[in-house]
Design a protein around this motif. Sequence first.
Motif, PDB file in Angstrom:
ATOM      1  N   GLY A 145      36.757 -10.122  29.651  1.00 32.32           N
ATOM      2  CA  GLY A 145      37.655 -10.946  30.448  1.00 32.32           C
ATOM      3  C   GLY A 145      36.906 -11.526  31.631  1.00 32.32           C
ATOM      4  N   GLU A 146      37.662 -12.124  32.532  1.00 32.46           N
ATOM      5  CA  GLU A 146      37.059 -12.733  33.726  1.00 32.46           C
ATOM      6  C   GLU A 146      37.483 -11.960  34.961  1.00 32.46           C
ATOM      7  N   ARG A 147      36.512 -11.694  35.836  1.00 31.84           N
ATOM      8  CA  ARG A 147      36.813 -11.010  37.091  1.00 31.84           C
ATOM      9  C   ARG A 147      35.962 -11.633  38.192  1.00 31.84           C
ATOM     10  N   ASP A 148      36.628 -12.286  39.129  1.00 30.29           N
ATOM     11  CA  ASP A 148      35.944 -12.920  40.268  1.00 30.29           C
ATOM     12  C   ASP A 148      34.853 -13.870  39.799  1.00 30.29           C
ATOM     13  N   GLY A 149      35.148 -14.634  38.751  1.00 28.54           N
ATOM     14  CA  GLY A 149      34.195 -15.625  38.259  1.00 28.54           C
ATOM     15  C   GLY A 149      33.078 -15.059  37.412  1.00 28.54           C
ATOM     16  N   LYS A 150      33.157 -13.787  37.061  1.00 29.22           N
ATOM     17  CA  LYS A 150      32.119 -13.160  36.245  1.00 29.22           C
ATOM     18  C   LYS A 150      32.722 -12.642  34.939  1.00 29.22           C
ATOM     19  N   LEU A 151      31.869 -12.446  33.948  1.00 22.80           N
ATOM     20  CA  LEU A 151      32.310 -11.885  32.685  1.00 22.80           C
ATOM     21  C   LEU A 151      32.419 -10.374  32.841  1.00 22.80           C
ATOM     22  N   ALA A 152      33.603  -9.844  32.664  1.00 20.46           N
ATOM     23  CA  ALA A 152      33.850  -8.411  32.865  1.00 20.46           C
ATOM     24  C   ALA A 152      34.022  -7.717  31.522  1.00 20.46           C
ATOM     25  N   VAL A 153      33.570  -6.467  31.461  1.00 14.14           N
ATOM     26  CA  VAL A 153      33.677  -5.682  30.239  1.00 14.14           C
ATOM     27  C   VAL A 153      34.366  -4.354  30.536  1.00 14.14           C
ATOM     28  N   THR A 154      35.170  -3.916  29.587  1.00 14.24           N
ATOM     29  CA  THR A 154      35.780  -2.584  29.610  1.00 14.24           C
ATOM     30  C   THR A 154      35.627  -2.012  28.214  1.00 14.24           C
ATOM     31  N   ALA A 155      35.131  -0.766  28.128  1.00  2.27           N
ATOM     32  CA  ALA A 155      34.886  -0.197  26.803  1.00  2.27           C
ATOM     33  C   ALA A 155      34.949   1.327  26.852  1.00  2.27           C
ATOM     34  N   PRO A 156      35.442   1.952  25.786  1.00  8.40           N
ATOM     35  CA  PRO A 156      35.417   3.412  25.705  1.00  8.40           C
ATOM     36  C   PRO A 156      34.044   3.883  25.210  1.00  8.40           C
ATOM     37  N   VAL A 157      33.525   4.936  25.809  1.00  4.28           N
ATOM     38  CA  VAL A 157      32.240   5.504  25.379  1.00  4.28           C
ATOM     39  C   VAL A 157      32.343   7.025  25.381  1.00  4.28           C
ATOM     40  N   ASP A 158      31.435   7.629  24.649  1.00  3.25           N
ATOM     41  CA  ASP A 158      31.335   9.086  24.610  1.00  3.25           C
ATOM     42  C   ASP A 158      29.944   9.465  25.096  1.00  3.25           C
ATOM     43  N   ILE A 159      29.869  10.052  26.265  1.00  5.59           N
ATOM     44  CA  ILE A 159      28.586  10.431  26.855  1.00  5.59           C
ATOM     45  C   ILE A 159      28.566  11.938  27.063  1.00  5.59           C
ATOM     46  N   LEU A 160      27.647  12.574  26.358  1.00  2.68           N
ATOM     47  CA  LEU A 160      27.494  14.034  26.439  1.00  2.68           C
ATOM     48  C   LEU A 160      28.803  14.752  26.132  1.00  2.68           C
ATOM     49  N   GLY A 161      29.520  14.193  25.143  1.00  4.87           N
ATOM     50  CA  GLY A 161      30.758  14.819  24.714  1.00  4.87           C
ATOM     51  C   GLY A 161      31.947  14.523  25.586  1.00  4.87           C
ATOM     52  N   VAL A 162      31.769  13.691  26.595  1.00  9.65           N
ATOM     53  CA  VAL A 162      32.867  13.328  27.500  1.00  9.65           C
ATOM     54  C   VAL A 162      33.312  11.906  27.194  1.00  9.65           C
ATOM     55  N   LYS A 163      34.589  11.719  26.909  1.00 13.22           N
ATOM     56  CA  LYS A 163      35.122  10.379  26.639  1.00 13.22           C
ATOM     57  C   LYS A 163      35.423   9.682  27.960  1.00 13.22           C
ATOM     58  N   LEU A 164      34.770   8.536  28.148  1.00 14.71           N
ATOM     59  CA  LEU A 164      34.882   7.796  29.404  1.00 14.71           C
ATOM     60  C   LEU A 164      35.239   6.336  29.139  1.00 14.71           C
ATOM     61  N   THR A 165      35.674   5.663  30.191  1.00  8.20           N
ATOM     62  CA  THR A 165      35.906   4.212  30.135  1.00  8.20           C
ATOM     63  C   THR A 165      34.883   3.528  31.027  1.00  8.20           C
ATOM     64  N   VAL A 166      34.098   2.659  30.415  1.00 10.37           N
ATOM     65  CA  VAL A 166      33.035   1.945  31.134  1.00 10.37           C
ATOM     66  C   VAL A 166      33.568   0.617  31.647  1.00 10.37           C
ATOM     67  N   ASN A 167      33.192   0.260  32.874  1.00  9.12           N
ATOM     68  CA  ASN A 167      33.539  -1.032  33.461  1.00  9.12           C
ATOM     69  C   ASN A 167      32.286  -1.662  34.048  1.00  9.12           C
ATOM     70  N   GLY A 168      32.251  -2.984  34.050  1.00 17.43           N
ATOM     71  CA  GLY A 168      31.116  -3.681  34.651  1.00 17.43           C
ATOM     72  C   GLY A 168      31.201  -5.169  34.403  1.00 17.43           C
ATOM     73  N   THR A 169      30.197  -5.890  34.836  1.00 12.90           N
ATOM     74  CA  THR A 169      30.134  -7.338  34.656  1.00 12.90           C
ATOM     75  C   THR A 169      28.791  -7.717  34.055  1.00 12.90           C
ATOM     76  N   ALA A 170      28.730  -8.949  33.598  1.00  8.75           N
ATOM     77  CA  ALA A 170      27.507  -9.431  32.959  1.00  8.75           C
ATOM     78  C   ALA A 170      27.097 -10.773  33.543  1.00  8.75           C
ATOM     79  N   ALA A 171      25.787 -10.995  33.574  1.00  7.63           N
ATOM     80  CA  ALA A 171      25.263 -12.322  33.884  1.00  7.63           C
ATOM     81  C   ALA A 171      25.313 -13.136  32.589  1.00  7.63           C
TER      82      ALA A 171
END
Length: 260
Positions: A157-183
Amino acid sequence: MAEAYPTEGRPRRRGRKVLIGFLVLLLVLAGLLVVADRVAAGVAERAIADQVRQEVAKQDAQSAAPKVEVGGFPFLNQVLAGRYERISIQLTDVKGSVQGDTVDVPRLDVDARDVTASLDTIRSGRGDVVAERVDGRGTVTYDSLAKLLKRPGLTLGERDGKLAVTAPVDILGVKLTVNGTAAVTVADGKVALRFSDLTADGLPNVALARTLLANYARSISIDVPLPELPFQLNVRKVEPRPEGLVVTADAANVPLNSAR
């Protein structure tokens, strides 16, 4: 006995009536010419729309019926000169294919300038219709773009004019939600996505977890090919907007009725 003199008012009034009648006739003729001009423009617009539909089909793409508008007035003068100021083409519900996946472009606007086409070409539909310059602007939906990344549950999606990502991940057996932006940049006709500084609440505070998160960011940082655009358009700029990833493209000396 009073002497009678001829009245001069009647000839003047008669002259005014003749002038008014002449002006009305001119206005009627001008109106008929405008109507004829617009009718001729409508015929050309339908013919061009049909050719555009055929060109879209040649590229294994789909779209709703093209809408075409021929700019400039009077149109008939442009026909006689074989040169048109502007032809605007609007394509909606465009669906193209990228690596077997469907990419949705809800709307693609194309503006062709300084178009040359002979009278015979307009009449018969055979011959070259060439635009000196073509500018295009389209929107790629985030859902279809996310499918190209092939990460289940990932959303863009779009966040403050940037491409934003949200995704579920499994890190070391812990289910997490990742957030961030991309160039987002354009490279060799592809959209380059570079994700960095991803965050995840609850991420274990160990070096390995941070390394795994960084690896995930690199795995979704890819160059995404776009579906082939009509009219030989080359992508110049991409910009995240609330409605999707807006793509700006252009081309020069483009054959509108035989685009590859």
